[in-house]
Design a protein around this motif. Structure first.
Motif, PDB file in Angstrom:
ATOM      1  N   VAL A   6       1.230  -1.591  -0.147  1.00 20.45           N
ATOM      2  CA  VAL A   6      -0.229   0.135  -0.334  1.00 20.45           C
ATOM      3  C   VAL A   6       0.885   1.040   0.065  1.00 20.45           C
ATOM      4  O   VAL A   6       0.122   2.112  -0.475  1.00 20.45           O
ATOM      5  CB  VAL A   6      -1.451  -0.264   1.104  1.00 20.45           C
ATOM      6  N   GLU A   9       2.316   2.847  -3.096  1.00 22.31           N
ATOM      7  CA  GLU A   9       2.067   2.814  -4.716  1.00 22.31           C
ATOM      8  C   GLU A   9       1.190   4.415  -4.434  1.00 22.31           C
ATOM      9  O   GLU A   9       0.507   4.894  -5.571  1.00 22.31           O
ATOM     10  CB  GLU A   9       0.314   2.432  -4.302  1.00 22.31           C
ATOM     11  N   ARG A  11      -0.777   6.507  -3.253  1.00 24.44           N
ATOM     12  CA  ARG A  11      -2.356   6.706  -3.012  1.00 24.44           C
ATOM     13  C   ARG A  11      -2.953   8.258  -2.619  1.00 24.44           C
ATOM     14  O   ARG A  11      -2.316   8.568  -1.010  1.00 24.44           O
ATOM     15  CB  ARG A  11      -3.135   5.473  -2.566  1.00 24.44           C
ATOM     16  N   LYS A  43      -8.977   3.914  -0.881  1.00 28.38           N
ATOM     17  CA  LYS A  43      -8.952   3.394  -2.539  1.00 28.38           C
ATOM     18  C   LYS A  43     -10.081   3.789  -2.595  1.00 28.38           C
ATOM     19  O   LYS A  43     -11.033   3.740  -2.213  1.00 28.38           O
ATOM     20  CB  LYS A  43      -8.302   2.136  -2.355  1.00 28.38           C
ATOM     21  N   GLU A  44     -10.477   4.691  -3.929  1.00 27.00           N
ATOM     22  CA  GLU A  44     -11.808   4.605  -4.009  1.00 27.00           C
ATOM     23  C   GLU A  44     -12.494   3.228  -4.316  1.00 27.00           C
ATOM     24  O   GLU A  44     -13.961   4.105  -3.625  1.00 27.00           O
ATOM     25  CB  GLU A  44     -12.034   5.589  -5.480  1.00 27.00           C
ATOM     26  N   ASN A  46     -12.765   0.599  -2.037  1.00 29.02           N
ATOM     27  CA  ASN A  46     -13.007   0.725  -0.702  1.00 29.02           C
ATOM     28  C   ASN A  46     -14.362   1.940   0.286  1.00 29.02           C
ATOM     29  O   ASN A  46     -14.889   1.664   0.751  1.00 29.02           O
ATOM     30  CB  ASN A  46     -11.600   0.971   0.049  1.00 29.02           C
TER      31      ASN A  46
END
Length: 343
Positions: A6, A9, A11, A43-44, A46
């Protein structure tokens, strides 16, 4: 193929998620504005799953248009910030109350007063607060000073001081001990142990190491076991012990079974080549000087006079009144003792 991580990435929170899914970013985590829950992964998918499936805010914004949703987001964000500010303020006040509790407990311990004095101090604090700053009364009320709380605070302070002394002891290049044994008002022998250590920068640390009650006998072996246990708890090596100060009692400085003899034997067992230097306790210097100078004829008369004055209350009162009339430096005198003669 390596497993994705994670944190690798990169994000980032998207501004459009606020209106679409009613989320905002708090300390790097997405937090739902409707229910206050946070999502572990930014994350979109989730966020959308939480927004669509959570029962806590189902259909709460179903009929809103885009402008209404944005207004709702701003309103919820202001509410979230106010709650966070209130929580931070409450936490700060709680920490201040705990700190104040420790400060009062430290003063109670230093003055050797009973732990229940904390409740009396709090009562005085509240009365002063009512007279000076009544709007701050709740802050003073939050300071816990019950008997059990003060006892717990003093115990925590003692533990912390001991831990600090243990850490300092690791840097000692040499240390010495001073040991004294006296009986308290309940006829329990109390063994006092002091330590003086020096580190490589020649910084001297002198502290009260321990007070050990001895309910049984107080032989040289008993004293040695208590001192040895205390040294081992501190993690102090025997080879760095250079001096030992005691009084002149046989249990302390006996040639065969005294404390000094047993510690020297322990150091030989530890293959310590340096000789332990034993000192006589300086708190008995008045008595020692009186005996060394052969002034028994003077000391006997003075002792008899002191005992006559302190034997009866009338004699004592008249003597204190006499000293007051003469405007002397000292207004009273203690009982005669061989250990601390007029010290």
């Amino acid at each position: 193929m390596a497993k994705r991580k994670v944190y690798g990435e990169h994000r980032e929170f998207q501004a459009r998620w606020e209106a679409e899914y009613m989320f905002t970013e708090v300390k790097g985590k997405p937090v739902c504005l409707l229910c206050g829950e946070s999502v572990a992964v930014m994350k979109e998918y989730n966020l959308r799953r939480h927004y669509e499936t959570s029962k806590k805010h189902k259909d709460r914004d179903k009929n809103m248009d885009t402008e209404q949703r944005l207004q709702k987001v701003e309103e919820l964000k202001r509410g979230l910030k106010s709650r966070q500010a209130l929580f931070t303020k409450a936490k700060s006040q709680s920490e201040a109350a705990v700190k104040a509790s420790f400060l009062v407990a430290e003063e109670v311990a230093k003055s050797a007063r009973p732990f229940r004095e904390g409740e009396f101090i709090k009562s005085c604090m509240l009365k002063v607060c009512d007279a000076v700053c009544p709007d701050k009364r709740q802050l003073f009320s939050n300071v816990s000073l019950s008997r059990n709380t003060v006892a717990e605070r003093v115990n925590q302070l003692s533990t912390n001081l001991k831990e600090q002394l243990v850490e300092k002891g690791k840097d000692f290049i040499a240390y010495s001990l001073a040991v004294d044994e006296s009986t308290d008002t309940t006829d329990i022998a109390q063994l006092s142990i002091f330590i003086r250590g020096v580190d490589s920068s020649l910084t001297v640390t002198e502290e009260f190491l321990a007070l050990r009650p001895m309910h049984g006998t107080t032989t040289g072996q008993d004293l040695y076991e208590e001192v040895s246990r205390c040294v081992n708890e501190m993690g102090l090596p025997w080879e760095k012990l250079v001096g030992l100060t005691t009084d002149g009692a046989p249990a302390m400085c006996g040639h065969r079974s005294g404390l000094v003899a047993r510690i020297r034997e322990r150091m030989r067992d530890e293959n310590v080549t340096e000789e332990l230097t034993a000192y006589h306790c300086i708190i008995h210097q008045e008595s020692l000087c009186g005996k060394a100078l052969k002034m028994e004829h003077v000391m006997t008369i003075i002792t008899r006079a002191v005992n006559f004055i302190r034997a009866k209350g009338l004699n004592h009162r008249q003597f204190k009144a006499f000293l007051g009339e003469l405007d002397t430096e000292y207004g009273d005198l203690p009982y005669h003792t061989d250990v601390r003669w007029l010290s």
